[in-house]
Scaffold this motif. Structure first.
Motif, PDB file in Angstrom:
ATOM      1  N   ASP A   1       0.760  -1.171   0.131  1.00 14.79           N
ATOM      2  CA  ASP A   1      -0.047   0.047   0.002  1.00 14.79           C
ATOM      3  C   ASP A   1       0.607   1.145   0.001  1.00 14.79           C
ATOM      4  OD1 ASP A   1      -2.569  -1.079  -0.188  1.00 14.79           O
ATOM      5  OD2 ASP A   1      -2.763  -1.316   1.970  1.00 14.79           O
ATOM      6  N   LEU A   2       2.074   1.285   0.348  1.00 13.40           N
ATOM      7  CA  LEU A   2       2.970   2.249   0.336  1.00 13.40           C
ATOM      8  C   LEU A   2       3.987   2.316  -0.858  1.00 13.40           C
ATOM      9  CD1 LEU A   2       3.771   2.551   4.064  1.00 13.40           C
ATOM     10  CD2 LEU A   2       2.155   3.881   3.088  1.00 13.40           C
ATOM     11  N   SER A   3       3.972   1.365  -1.884  1.00 15.97           N
ATOM     12  CA  SER A   3       4.684   1.430  -2.941  1.00 15.97           C
ATOM     13  C   SER A   3       3.952   1.650  -4.263  1.00 15.97           C
ATOM     14  CB  SER A   3       5.140  -0.217  -3.091  1.00 15.97           C
ATOM     15  OG  SER A   3       5.778  -0.801  -2.114  1.00 15.97           O
ATOM     16  N   ALA A   4       4.376   3.008  -4.607  1.00 16.52           N
ATOM     17  CA  ALA A   4       3.755   3.606  -5.849  1.00 16.52           C
ATOM     18  C   ALA A   4       3.503   2.934  -6.878  1.00 16.52           C
ATOM     19  CB  ALA A   4       4.293   4.975  -6.011  1.00 16.52           C
ATOM     20  N   LEU A   5       4.401   1.902  -7.179  1.00 13.11           N
ATOM     21  CA  LEU A   5       4.457   0.952  -8.308  1.00 13.11           C
ATOM     22  C   LEU A   5       3.529   0.004  -8.088  1.00 13.11           C
ATOM     23  CD1 LEU A   5       6.201  -0.042 -10.932  1.00 13.11           C
ATOM     24  CD2 LEU A   5       7.111  -1.731  -9.574  1.00 13.11           C
ATOM     25  N   MET A   6       3.276  -0.743  -7.009  1.00 16.76           N
ATOM     26  CA  MET A   6       2.194  -1.500  -6.877  1.00 16.76           C
ATOM     27  C   MET A   6       0.591  -0.974  -6.945  1.00 16.76           C
ATOM     28  SD  MET A   6       3.714  -4.111  -6.878  1.00 16.76           S
ATOM     29  CE  MET A   6       2.950  -5.443  -6.262  1.00 16.76           C
ATOM     30  N   VAL A   7       0.726   0.298  -6.178  1.00 13.31           N
ATOM     31  CA  VAL A   7      -0.679   1.057  -6.169  1.00 13.31           C
ATOM     32  C   VAL A   7      -1.064   1.265  -7.774  1.00 13.31           C
ATOM     33  CG1 VAL A   7      -2.021   3.078  -5.355  1.00 13.31           C
ATOM     34  CG2 VAL A   7      -0.401   1.707  -4.056  1.00 13.31           C
ATOM     35  N   ARG A   8      -0.180   1.861  -8.465  1.00 14.97           N
ATOM     36  CA  ARG A   8      -0.491   2.174  -9.729  1.00 14.97           C
ATOM     37  C   ARG A   8      -0.688   1.031 -10.848  1.00 14.97           C
ATOM     38  NH1 ARG A   8       2.869   7.288 -12.028  1.00 14.97           N
ATOM     39  NH2 ARG A   8       0.710   7.320 -13.072  1.00 14.97           N
ATOM     40  N   MET A   9      -0.156  -0.121 -10.508  1.00 13.21           N
ATOM     41  CA  MET A   9      -0.378  -1.185 -11.288  1.00 13.21           C
ATOM     42  C   MET A   9      -1.636  -1.935 -10.918  1.00 13.21           C
ATOM     43  SD  MET A   9       3.476  -3.312 -11.462  1.00 13.21           S
ATOM     44  CE  MET A   9       2.799  -4.647 -12.222  1.00 13.21           C
ATOM     45  N   ARG A  10      -2.137  -1.866  -9.577  1.00 12.04           N
ATOM     46  CA  ARG A  10      -3.413  -2.440  -9.376  1.00 12.04           C
ATOM     47  C   ARG A  10      -4.505  -1.288  -9.717  1.00 12.04           C
ATOM     48  NH1 ARG A  10      -1.661  -2.346  -3.850  1.00 12.04           N
ATOM     49  NH2 ARG A  10      -3.633  -1.555  -3.507  1.00 12.04           N
ATOM     50  N   SER A  11      -4.310  -0.186 -10.158  1.00 11.20           N
ATOM     51  CA  SER A  11      -5.540   0.707 -10.447  1.00 11.20           C
ATOM     52  C   SER A  11      -5.918   0.867 -11.810  1.00 11.20           C
ATOM     53  CB  SER A  11      -4.858   2.170 -10.157  1.00 11.20           C
ATOM     54  OG  SER A  11      -5.809   3.170 -10.447  1.00 11.20           O
ATOM     55  N   ARG A  12      -7.139   1.227 -12.095  1.00 10.90           N
ATOM     56  CA  ARG A  12      -7.509   1.311 -13.471  1.00 10.90           C
ATOM     57  C   ARG A  12      -8.202   2.660 -13.608  1.00 10.90           C
ATOM     58  NH1 ARG A  12      -4.273  -1.186 -16.334  1.00 10.90           N
ATOM     59  NH2 ARG A  12      -3.333  -1.106 -14.299  1.00 10.90           N
ATOM     60  N   ARG A  13      -8.015   3.429 -12.666  1.00 11.14           N
ATOM     61  CA  ARG A  13      -8.346   4.939 -12.823  1.00 11.14           C
ATOM     62  C   ARG A  13      -7.251   5.405 -13.720  1.00 11.14           C
ATOM     63  NH1 ARG A  13      -7.163   6.996  -7.526  1.00 11.14           N
ATOM     64  NH2 ARG A  13      -7.766   8.949  -8.269  1.00 11.14           N
ATOM     65  N   PRO A  14      -7.811   6.390 -14.802  1.00 14.46           N
ATOM     66  CA  PRO A  14      -7.088   7.024 -15.591  1.00 14.46           C
ATOM     67  C   PRO A  14      -5.846   7.718 -15.181  1.00 14.46           C
ATOM     68  CG  PRO A  14      -9.583   6.985 -16.287  1.00 14.46           C
ATOM     69  CD  PRO A  14      -9.284   6.553 -15.005  1.00 14.46           C
ATOM     70  N   ALA A  15      -6.358   8.458 -13.869  1.00 12.45           N
ATOM     71  CA  ALA A  15      -5.201   9.325 -13.493  1.00 12.45           C
ATOM     72  C   ALA A  15      -4.041   8.642 -12.683  1.00 12.45           C
ATOM     73  CB  ALA A  15      -5.842  10.551 -12.477  1.00 12.45           C
ATOM     74  N   SER A  16      -4.152   7.466 -12.682  1.00 11.61           N
ATOM     75  CA  SER A  16      -3.253   6.895 -11.536  1.00 11.61           C
ATOM     76  C   SER A  16      -2.527   5.435 -12.296  1.00 11.61           C
ATOM     77  CB  SER A  16      -3.528   6.441 -10.373  1.00 11.61           C
ATOM     78  OG  SER A  16      -4.855   5.870 -10.318  1.00 11.61           O
TER      79      SER A  16
END
Length: 132
Positions: free
Chosen positions: A86-101
């Motif tokens: 949850d504190l790793s931007a790479l993982m958060v962004r890979m798990r997201s399908r929100r266009p901004a992230s």
């Protein structure tokens, strides 16, 4: 000759080779030392038999502050913090399908669950059930 000595990414373990290969193929097309995103210093392209620094992908990712901030997270965000998905931007962004992230930013609708699992095992990350 290629069968006798196939091109391989230099790595300490087979798992590390899988992680470096995944990051290189899936992320290194944009995140490399020569492209338009070179200035952010996240060099994930790792060619087989490269004469460049073998661990550039890990050195420029693990424990390095991120230019993208995790919404609601502590400042600064970091690219990868071993043990903290949850504190790793790479993982958060890979798990997201929100266009901004989301990462990759274009051409994907589905989260790469297998790729996430490979990275999570290597970085000792427990992925939360819920995606951002």
């Amino acid at each position: 000759e290629l069968l006798a000595s196939p091109p391989r990414i230099a790595a300490a373990t087979p798992r590390e080779r899988a992680v470096l290969g995944y990051l290189s193929i899936n992320c290194g097309i944009c995140h490399n030392a020569d492209g338009p995103l070179a200035e952010i210093g996240m060099h994930l392209k790792q060619p087989a038999y490269s004469t460049a620094e073998v661990n550039a992908a890990l050195r420029t990712t693990v424990g390095v502050p991120a230019s993208w901030h995790i919404p609601g997270g502590p400042m600064p965000s970091h690219r990868v913090i071993p043990g903290a998905a949850d504190l790793s931007a790479l993982m958060v962004r890979m798990r997201s399908r929100r266009p901004a992230s989301q990462m990759p930013p274009l051409g994907t609708r589905e989260i790469d669950a297998l790729g996430l699992a490979v990275l999570a095992r290597h970085f000792n990350l427990n992925l939360p059930e819920k995606s951002p």
